[in-house]
Design an enzyme around this catalytic site. Structure first.
Site, short mmCIF file in Angstrom:
data_model
loop_
_atom_site.label_atom_id
_atom_site.label_comp_id
_atom_site.label_asym_id
_atom_site.label_seq_id
_atom_site.Cartn_x
_atom_site.Cartn_y
_atom_site.Cartn_z
N HIS A 40 -3.04 0.67 -13.26
CA HIS A 40 -4.58 1.29 -13.11
C HIS A 40 -4.73 2.42 -13.80
O HIS A 40 -3.56 3.01 -14.06
CB HIS A 40 -5.33 1.07 -11.85
CG HIS A 40 -4.96 2.10 -11.04
ND1 HIS A 40 -3.72 1.75 -10.02
CD2 HIS A 40 -5.31 3.24 -10.32
CE1 HIS A 40 -3.52 2.90 -9.26
NE2 HIS A 40 -4.50 3.73 -9.38
N HIS A 56 -5.73 5.54 -13.11
CA HIS A 56 -5.62 6.95 -12.36
C HIS A 56 -4.28 7.60 -13.08
O HIS A 56 -3.38 7.08 -13.38
CB HIS A 56 -5.45 6.67 -10.92
CG HIS A 56 -6.95 6.61 -10.14
ND1 HIS A 56 -6.78 5.99 -9.10
CD2 HIS A 56 -7.91 6.89 -10.61
CE1 HIS A 56 -8.02 6.11 -8.78
NE2 HIS A 56 -8.80 6.64 -9.62
N ASP A 94 -2.40 9.64 -11.87
CA ASP A 94 -0.90 9.68 -11.26
C ASP A 94 -0.14 8.29 -11.31
O ASP A 94 0.85 8.01 -10.91
CB ASP A 94 -0.96 9.86 -9.69
CG ASP A 94 -2.09 9.08 -8.90
OD1 ASP A 94 -2.73 8.36 -9.49
OD2 ASP A 94 -1.73 8.87 -7.62
N HIS A 124 -9.69 -1.54 -5.68
CA HIS A 124 -8.97 -0.03 -5.86
C HIS A 124 -9.98 0.57 -7.07
O HIS A 124 -11.06 1.25 -6.46
CB HIS A 124 -7.79 0.24 -6.17
CG HIS A 124 -7.28 1.75 -6.32
ND1 HIS A 124 -7.37 2.31 -5.04
CD2 HIS A 124 -6.94 2.50 -7.26
CE1 HIS A 124 -7.01 3.75 -5.11
NE2 HIS A 124 -6.51 3.76 -6.81
N ASP A 127 -2.12 0.59 -6.67
CA ASP A 127 -3.00 0.84 -5.61
C ASP A 127 -3.81 -0.16 -5.18
O ASP A 127 -4.18 -0.96 -6.35
CB ASP A 127 -3.83 2.30 -6.04
CG ASP A 127 -2.92 3.55 -5.90
OD1 ASP A 127 -1.69 3.45 -5.37
OD2 ASP A 127 -3.30 4.41 -6.29
N GLU A 180 2.20 0.09 -2.35
CA GLU A 180 1.70 1.38 -1.95
C GLU A 180 1.58 1.38 -0.44
O GLU A 180 1.32 0.41 0.29
CB GLU A 180 0.54 1.68 -2.42
CG GLU A 180 -0.79 1.02 -2.11
CD GLU A 180 -2.07 1.88 -1.59
OE1 GLU A 180 -1.74 2.94 -1.45
OE2 GLU A 180 -3.01 1.52 -1.83
N HIS A 238 4.55 5.49 -2.54
CA HIS A 238 3.40 5.99 -2.71
C HIS A 238 2.97 6.24 -1.41
O HIS A 238 1.67 5.75 -0.99
CB HIS A 238 2.56 4.71 -3.53
CG HIS A 238 1.29 5.63 -3.96
ND1 HIS A 238 0.08 6.00 -3.38
CD2 HIS A 238 0.67 6.00 -5.21
CE1 HIS A 238 -0.86 6.47 -4.07
NE2 HIS A 238 -0.63 6.59 -5.15
#
Lengths: 975, 609
Positions: free
Chosen positions: B68, B70, B72, B157, B178, B203, B414
């Protein structure tokens, strides 16, 4: 054989053609001119050169109905073609047609069982086999009593069970499910030469396929098991463990069926004990299955989740311990135990510190959790509803709410617990879910008392812009118990807010306050001075009597005062005046109060209340007695009969007004007697002895009477619910009499025979129809008009119109008055238009040629199937009338027997010079063909092309409500 | 035994810098390529030198998959593909592909333009990198090459978040990225089918948390906002641009609509607006309600929410403002906060976690006086509320996913090591599967037991079926006769006859012989006929024949009698039978000649004939 049959078919065909010219009856002519189906089919099939053509013929053949008498011929032809056919698809179609044909009413399919079974053993194609088995299934279900056939079919099914094709196995299982019996082992199997061991019952056999490699077969086997159950066979408990295993199947349809299976078994053996695997404890089966189904609420497939959630609701015998687990969710943050928001709210409330500002780390985790004690995988029921209510799909959430509701209804302690969760659901994103949860809360509200913080959340929804939600909430508040005086004030405050924001909610809010006050008199009492803003020393200004908010407060107070005699002492003078006014204008909201020093109203009130409380039995008795009295009238001409009828009608009408429970019955009787009375007057002696030209006036009177009777009979038939066949027949009898009267009058006034012939025929048809519809009721109609007519029927058919009229005349006058027997409960359909009120003097202005929408809000009571029958009529001053069909979605059902219609009608007209009133009213549409006793639907398929719509059907409307006048003003368009 | 190797380069017992290398069935896959928010030096990116010291990564990686948008999870992507060098395919879902470059560009701007760093990737590099991206659809199986296939599942998420199933032959790995198992106002819940992967890489941010129902939090949030608005106050909600902001917008928007409220809601402009645009486009990725109602009205076309202008902050009357950034440390949210802090009617709602040192953190801890730059102090009179909305699966959610996918092994990334430890124990205890939690750079090896597909000839199958018995049960193994032919890389199971034919070999028959010595004075033929008559009487159910050529046949067993050269009384009986089990049974159960001592039975000779 086949050749012989073909010949027979041809004969039938040719015979028909020959007979055609001789036939006279037009109704029969239609049917007979059609060539026989079987012959046509045979010719078609012979013409077909390739499979595609044949398939086309078969397809088009399937669209037309076949008469019961020619089915067998058709079946033979089809079978003959079946043997010859090599193409699989055509054979398949023929097999499916055989199934369809055996469903024809009036045809007994046992004669083709042998043929189908023999074809079954010869065919090689799996698909055709499956279709043939399906046909057998149809035949089997048509002949449930024929045990020999059933036995054979079961044998066939067993034989084919080990087929390699899933479809065949599926159908076999279906057959077993539909026809098999559990109590009797399949002894005959060994004789039939199957490889399956003998002495196994159907359930064992089916359960073997629980482990089939094909998921479709597994599903079919569970379904077959459920079918067995549905047919009343008692399933054995052994299936339970097997079904539980299937709950973990990879395929959703299997899991879905398995959930059902587990549920069925849990209902059958709730109390038997099952061991818990991996421990030596044992629990009740119902608890075990409850846990398993709860587990399925977090399944991967939402279909299964919906199913599981729905079924949970009906497992009422489950132990409370397990039930309460479903709402349990241990919170944890960073391995520390946390309290849920619900628990915190409760604590706050208990500590007396309500609505403190929320602090960060208010929800800070407290004690450390023992790592080994945390069970992340929910064993059994844990948190099932917590999951269900948070589900992604609203279908699941609704199912969960419903289940929660029905479980809570049977367990007060659970109701208490689930309250928080239901209140939470008021905030769902989907309106349907919110509505459902409000309804659910209403249903369990007898068990619960709302805490202040809960009430707060509930009341927040009052501002919702959706009318349905608000009204549901008002309904809920009507039934709610609250705990403190603050709660009442809070509720009142929010309701008043609601009233200012949405003034249309007026009635609903008032009604809500009425119940709220009546329920909590002691809580209202301390706040009365505040509510009425009275002061011990000073006079306060008199509030405005027309203010809806003030009325709302008064409604609350007055209803509380009813059971709290000390309260009126707190009222100020104007309150008493307002009471008298409101008692009169809003009598349904304001109860009668015993006020000191207010004798006048008190006397009136007590009188009314006495009548109101007057025993129902005596009224019922009175009704029966007056009916009996009337029934002694043998002859319509006897002296005093008219007077007696007149008085009885008057009495009944009054009774209906006084005793609301009996209003329907009394009205019904009165109307019926009124019909009789009219008939009696119309048939008076002297009228008929005079020469025709001399009694024009009487003729006119009689014909209006006949017309009126007709109308009244339609009202009788369609406006009242709860009638039995017998009453309907009685009404029809009266209608026939009225029609006969009309016929006689026509004969007397019209010259010539020509117009009479048609009328006579029509009349006779109606008599015939009566006979067909009410065959079973005829014994009750001794000496009645109809009975006499039916006796004379052969003569009537043969004789000339004028003779017929003469016969009718004498029969009509000799026939006896039929005593009306009342059914248990009769309700009269009624409607009231709440909006528009018809009081407005401001015309609704709009540009001519364009439309204006008029909001209509009405309540309907005891209307059957309102979606199709209720219409809105708009009558313009120029006599134009429009009938508008409201959308089905405009009808809401707030309670049993009550329907609310909220709709918009569009008005339009050409320009007027000044505003004028239009009338809006509700109509009840009826047609005699849609009568409850209408003939059953035709043949086995949906096409009705050949069927003329029953010519005797009469379409019409009955006024359902009082008209409401609306001022409108179409202005000419400005250029 | 083949095995699957998993090496986290980042996110191993840590949050941030997600980058996991998986080698399965000879394929090397990189899952996510994120950056660490906590570092500003080289540690912020994964250590790609682990893969190769120098040179490009293309030769070592078969594909890169981004779960995704994000940072990180995707922040190091341009660095890896353009600066380290990778030309292979990069897979991500459509929404991720759309939103990812916006965030990367924003990130680049902050680091390069504001902090003045050099040696950072450029806008052009982001563009070049995005050109290598291959978009994925949900549940679409994408063939990376002949053997490697990947499939995306919905993960909740954020918009476009996906879980991926990586499959080589019969070995498979699921990487969750995530995910969120509870639906929220704009996204649905993660879902996966029973794919039974060899390893599930999950995660574990909230490994030790079980959360309360979302509804209570939502209700509280709405109630607070509503109350403040009603008494004429202003509400400030500091948010990060993407994800939670949209959820809160939808929450407020629907509430405004439901309650017929009129107070304005503002949304600070910039990044958020652009992102909102994508939310509007990718309706299929949102939850049931939005998907079902978008035909009437797209939920992201906010009716009540308007763009914010700096000057609006001074307008009288109630309002709600969403402003970035989320921790009140700088920017617009801080400016507005300063303006509104003095009025106790107003309220600020912190929807997420605040780092120590930020204004957000201070006010959450109840500080009433804030020191601003220039020694000014700011009195905080407004109400401060904290409302946590997070979109990670909690411990129950993780367990639920494991139950859905039924993996053979579990691998946690994670998350913090201590929390993972707890979850690991729980997983091992409740599912009895092994669970791993490698640290960064540590390799976990899982041996797999891949099934080898073999073609079977139809004739052989049919013959097997004809032998009868119940239909084959897929859950139970079944033995059958056949010959396995391995040729090149194909495996086939055929009937022995066919195998012989194909290989051009002739058939050899195996016969066993056995000599039995016995003392008998009669002549050879007499002995034979005695044996014959004896056998005849003993073996009632069998076909015993005396053939003219001086042999006795019992079924397929041949008996011959000859006298040995030295001793005419010592007769040697030659028994010969083909390879059949029943022979032995006869021999053992019935001693041939009870009256005569049988000597030779035990030392049977086996030889080919």
């Amino acid at each position: 054989m086949a050749a012989h049959l073909k010949k027979r078919v041809y004969e039938e065909f040719s015979k028909v053609v020959q007979q055609q010219p001789h036939e006279e009856v037009p109704a029969k002519k239609l049917r007979l001119t059609k060539p026989s189906k079987s012959a046509a089919l045979h010719i078609d099939l012979c013409k077909a050169t390739n499979p595609t053509d044949a398939l086309q013929y078969l397809l088009s053949f399937a669209r037309k109905p076949v008469e019961a008498e020619s089915v067998e011929g058709v079946v033979r032809i089809l079978l003959e073609h079946y043997y010859k056919e090599v193409d699989n698809s055509v054979r398949l179609k023929i097999a499916s047609l055989l199934g369809l044909l055996s469903k024809t009413p009036g045809f007994s399919p046992d004669c083709i069982v042998d043929d189908v079974i023999s074809t079954l053993s010869n065919d090689k194609s799996n698909q055709v086999l499956a279709q043939l088995l399906d046909t057998l299934l149809v035949i089997g279900t048509q002949l449930p009593e024929n045990t020999a056939v059933t036995q054979r079919l079961i044998e066939v099914a067993c034989k084919h069970l080990n087929s390699t094709y899933f479809g065949v196995r599926n159908k076999c299982l279906q057959l077993l499910g539909c026809l098999g019996t559990v109590d009797k082992p399949l002894t005959k199997e060994s004789e039939a030469g199957t490889s399956i061991a003998p002495l196994r019952d159907v359930q064992n056999l089916i359960s073997d396929y629980f482990g089939d490699q094909d998921p479709r077969v597994r599903t079919a086997s569970i379904k077959a098991m459920l079918q067995l159950h549905g047919r009343g066979m008692k399933l054995q408990q052994t299936a339970y463990s097997q079904a539980c295993k299937l709950l973990n199947d990879d395929y959703e349809q299997v899991r879905s069926a398995a959930v059902q299976m587990v549920w069925v078994l849990s209902q059958l053996y709730p109390e038997s004990i099952v061991p818990i695997p991996s421990s030596n404890e044992e629990i009740r089966l119902i608890d075990d299955s409850f846990g398993k189904i709860c587990h399925m609420v977090s399944d991967g497939s939402w279909m299964v989740r919906v199913q599981a959630a729905k079924l949970l609701g009906s497992m009422q015998q489950v132990s409370p311990h397990f039930l309460e687990q479903t709402l349990d969710k241990k919170l944890m943050s960073d391995l520390r135990r946390k309290r849920t928001a619900h628990e915190r709210a409760k604590e706050l409330y208990a500590s007396g510190e309500f609505s403190s500002g929320r602090k960060w780390a208010d929800d800070a985790p407290k004690e450390k959790v023992d790592t080994s004690g945390v069970n992340l995988i929910d064993s059994g029921a844990c948190g099932a509803f917590v999951h269900g209510l948070e589900d992604e799909m609203y279908e699941v959430r609704i199912a969960a709410v419903e289940a929660l509701c029905s479980l809570a209804q049977s367990s007060p302690s659970f109701a208490e617990k689930c309250l928080d969760f239901l209140v939470d659901m008021f905030n769902d994103e989907i309106e349907e879910v919110r509505l459902q949860s409000i309804h659910a809360l209403r249903q369990i509200s007898t068990h619960i008392t709302l805490r202040e913080d809960q009430l707060d959340t509930v009341l927040a929804v009052l501002e919702d812009s959706s009318r349905d939600i608000r009204e549901a909430l008002h309904e809920l508040l009507c039934y709610t118990n609250v705990s403190t005086k603050e709660c009442i004030q809070l509720a009142l405050l929010e309701l008043l807010k609601n009233l200012t924001k949405y003034p249309t909610d007026r009635n609903s809010v008032w009604k809500c306050l009425k119940f709220l006050g009546a329920r909590h008199p002691t809580l209202v009492l301390p706040s009365v001075p505040e509510l009425l803003s009275t002061h011990p020393y000073f006079d306060t200004p008199e509030p405005d009597m027309d203010d809806p908010a003030y009325i709302a407060v008064l409604v609350l107070v007055f209803n509380a005062a009813k059971s709290c005699p000390t309260m009126p002492a707190l009222f100020s003078d104007h309150t008493f005046r307002h009471y008298a006014y409101l008692r009169d204008s809003l009598s349904h909201l304001v109860p009668h109060l015993r006020l000191p020093g207010r004798k006048q109203t008190a006397v009136l009130g007590s009188e009314l209340s006495e009548v109101g409380s007057g025993s129902l039995e005596s009224a019922q008795q009175f009704l029966q007695e007056s009916l009996v009295r009337v029934s002694t009238l043998q002859n319509l001409d006897s002296p005093g009969a008219q007077d007696l009828l007149d008085f009885t009608i008057r009495d009944l009408k009054r009774l209906g007004e006084l005793q609301t429970e009996l209003a329907g019955s009394a009205d019904f009787c009165a109307t019926y007697l009124h019909c009789q009375l009219l008939l009696m007057k119309a048939l008076q002696e002297k009228l008929w002895n005079m020469a025709v030209p001399l009694c024009l006036k009487q003729n006119a009177m009689a014909s209006t009477a006949a017309q009126q009777i007709l109308e009244e009979t339609y009202k009788l038939e369609f406006l009242y619910s709860g009638l039995e066949t017998r009453q309907v027949a009685t009404i029809h009898n009266v209608r026939l009499q009225a029609k006969a009267l009309q016929l006689i009058l026509t004969a007397r006034t019209k010259r010539g025979v020509e117009p009479l012939i048609g009328l006579c025929e029509k009349f006779l048809q109606e008599v015939e129809l009566f006979q067909r519809l009410f065959m079973s009721e005829l014994p009750h109609f001794q000496d009645s008009f109809v009975e006499k007519l039916l006796e004379l029927m052969p003569r009537l058919v043969a004789c000339k119109p004028l003779d017929l009229v003469k016969i009718l005349q004498t029969t009509l006058r000799q026939s006896r008055f039929i005593h009306l027997k009342l059914p248990e409960q009769i309700h009269r359909a009624s409607a009231t238009i709440i909006e528009p009120t018809g009081e407005s003097d401001n015309p609704l202005r709009f540009t001519s040629g364009l439309v204006v929408a008029l909001d209509i809000d009405a309540t309907l009571e005891h209307v059957q199937d309102p979606q199709t029958t209720v219409k809105v009529q708009v009558l313009y001053p120029d006599g134009q009338s429009h009938i508008i069909h409201p959308k089905p979605g405009d009808f809401r059902t707030p309670g049993p027997g009550r329907v609310r219609l909220i709709t918009q009608v569009y008005l339009s007209h050409s320009a007027w010079t000044e505003p004028c009133q239009i009338e809006v009213r509700l109509l009840l549409a009826y047609s005699s063909s849609s009568s409850r006793l209408a003939a059953p639907k035709p043949a086995w398929n949906e096409s009705t092309e050949g069927l003329p719509t029953s010519e005797s059907s009469v379409e019409g409307t009955i006024n359902l409500s009082k008209p409401v006048k609306v001022f409108i003003m179409p202005k000419p368009a400005r250029r | 035994m083949p095995d699957i190797k998993v090496t986290p380069l980042g996110a191993g017992q840590d949050v941030g810098r997600s980058c996991i290398l998986v080698s399965v069935g000879g394929k090397n896959i990189m899952l996510d390529c994120g950056m660490h928010m906590g570092y500003n030096d080289d540690r912020r990116f994964p250590d790609f030198s682990y893969i190769t010291q120098n040179g490009r990564l293309t030769d070592f990686l078969d594909c890169v998959i981004i779960s995704h948008f994000h940072l990180d999870h995707c922040g190091a992507l341009p660095y890896m593909s353009e600066m380290v060098g990778y030309d292979g395919p990069i897979y991500m879902t459509h929404p991720t592909k759309a939103i990812c470059p916006i965030l990367l560009e924003d990130f680049r701007k902050i680091t390069v333009d504001k902090k003045g760093e050099t040696n950072f990737f450029t806008s052009q590099m982001i563009k070049d990198c995005m050109k290598k991206v291959v978009p994925l659809n949900l549940h679409q199986t994408v063939q990376v090459d002949d053997e490697l296939e990947i499939k995306a599942y919905y993960a909740g998420h954020v918009l476009g978040a996906a879980m991926v199933l990586i499959k080589v032959g019969s070995e498979s790995v699921v990487y969750t990225g995530d995910y969120n198992m509870t639906p929220d106002r704009h996204l649905g819940a993660a879902w996966i089918d029973k794919c039974r992967p060899d390893i599930l890489i999950s995660e574990s941010t909230y490994a030790t948390t079980i959360r309360d129902s979302k509804r209570c939090r939502e209700r509280d949030f709405l109630k607070k906002v509503h109350e403040t608005i009603e008494r004429g106050g202003k509400v400030l909600i500091p948010v990060f641009a993407l994800g939670r902001a949209q959820e809160l917008c939808i929450l407020l928007e629907t509430f405004w609509y439901r309650m017929n409220l009129k107070a304005p809601i503002y949304f600070s402009t910039g990044l958020t607006e652009k992102a909102n645009h994508y939310y509007k486009l990718f309706i299929t990725w949102t939850n049931q309600k939005i998907r079902k109602t978008f035909v009437q009205r797209n939920m992201f076309e906010f009716k009540h929410i308007k763009a914010f202008d700096r000057s609006y902050a001074d307008n009288p009357g109630p309002m709600v403002v969403f402003a970035t950034p989320g921790m009140l440390h700088a920017g617009q949210s801080l400016q507005i906060f300063k303006k509104w802090a003095g009025n106790e009617k107003n309220m600020v709602i912190m929807p997420g976690y605040c780092v120590q040192g930020t204004v957000g953190h201070k006010i959450l801890n109840g500080q009433k006086k804030l020191e601003m730059e220039g020694r000014a102090t700011l009195e905080v009179k407004l109400q401060v509320e904290y409302m946590s909305f997070s979109a990670h699966a909690d411990a129950k959610g993780i367990m639920q996913l494991i139950r859905m996918a039924e993996p053979r092994n579990m691998l946690l990334v994670h998350g913090e090591a201590k929390k993972m430890e707890f979850l690991k124990d729980k997983i091992e205890q409740e599912f009895s599967i092994s669970c791993y939690m490698p640290a960064n750079g540590e390799t976990t090896t899982v041996t797999t037991n891949p099934s080898v597909p073999v073609d079977i000839s139809l004739n052989l199958l049919k013959r097997e079926m004809a032998l009868g018995g119940p239909l084959p049960d897929p859950k139970k193994p079944r033995t059958m006769h056949g010959t396995l032919i391995m040729k090149d890389s194909s495996l086939r199971l055929v009937s022995p006859e066919q195998a012989l034919k194909e290989l051009g070999l002739s058939e050899h028959q195996l016969r066993f012989t056995c000599r039995v010595h016995l003392q008998d004075p009669h002549s050879d033929s007499d002995t034979l006929s005695r044996i014959y008559s004896h056998l005849k009487s003993v073996l009632k159910g069998y076909a015993v024949q005396h053939l003219p050529d001086g042999t006795v046949m019992v079924e397929s067993i041949v008996l011959k009698v000859s006298s040995s050269g030295e001793d005419p009384n010592l007769k040697v009986i030659l028994l010969s039978w083909s390879y059949q089990v029943n022979v032995e049974v006869i021999l053992q159960k019935r001693p041939l000649y009870p009256s005569i001592g049988v000597t030779g039975v035990t030392d049977r000779h086996w030889r080919y004939t």
